[in-house]
Design a protein around this motif. Structure first.
Motif: not given
Length: 223
Positions: A172-194
């Motif tokens: 997480f601490k190695s992510y740039d802003e774009a990568a960490i936004r992408r990760s947060a979006a991934h979690h949102k999509e996983i939650a929506e799928a479940i």
């Protein structure tokens, strides 16, 4: 009870010791493969051995420390091949867990996953250590809740041997802003799928998330 420095939250001595030692490991205060002892930790933190011993147990489970012969401990250094193995196994096992969670999660668990995804997004982009801590904790709770919702003690036991929380936090601490936004979006999509009860979508979304995490870990820690 002792008081933590950040936010005035009251914490027990073992929790304070855990956070202090973990912070030192992440900051590079202790070098990879450096040998340390519980007595050294206790002395440097001005604490008794009992809370330090409890903190060390947690750090060993998280893969940040390993027990040497006798009283010694060693700060774990992960090689490129071990990092590849960790993420390859997570990819297989957590994708399966997400598929099962889509079918077995309770209404309360589905709502909690959505809330944790929102918590992560609330701290993006992270501006300080408190934001990184909040994202890391929400991430840990999110993935743990998926395992719980998968209703598979065998799967949970297998993943407990694979996931290295120290590596997750450092990634997480190695992510740039774009990568960490992408990760947060991934979690949102996983939650929506479940939430939708769609096993194929949940598994695919988790795979996408972990492929991205693998690439980040490979890029930053695999050389």
């Amino acid at each position: 009870m002792a008081r933590a420095e950040d936010g005035g939250e009251r914490l027990g001595a073992a929790e304070l010791a855990y956070r202090a030692i973990r912070k030192r490991i992440f900051s590079g205060h202790y070098a990879e493969n450096e040998r340390v002892t519980e007595a050294e930790f206790a002395e440097s933190l001005a604490m008794s051995r009992t809370p330090v011993r409890e903190a060390v147990k947690r750090l060993i489970l998280e893969g940040l420390l390993t027990r040497e012969a006798g009283p010694g401990l060693r700060v774990v250094g992960l090689g490129a091949d071990e990092i590849e193995q960790i993420f390859a196994m997570r990819l297989l096992l957590e994708s399966y867990a997400a598929r099962r969670a889509a079918g077995f999660a309770s209404a309360g668990e589905r709502a909690q996953l959505a809330d944790l995804a929102l918590q992560m997004q609330a701290h993006v982009p992270p501006r300080n250590d408190a934001d990184y801590e909040a994202i890391t904790e929400a991430n840990r709770a999110f993935h743990q809740l998926i395992l719980t919702a998968a209703r598979s003690p065998r799967l949970e036991a297998m993943l407990s041997l694979v996931v290295n929380l120290g590596l997750v936090s450092l990634t997480f601490k190695s992510y740039d802003e774009a990568a960490i936004r992408r990760s947060a979006a991934h979690h949102k999509e996983i939650a929506e799928a479940i939430l939708a009860g769609d096993a194929d979508w949940a598994g695919a979304a988790m795979q996408t998330h972990l492929h991205a995490a693998t690439a980040a870990a490979r890029r930053n820690f695999g050389s």
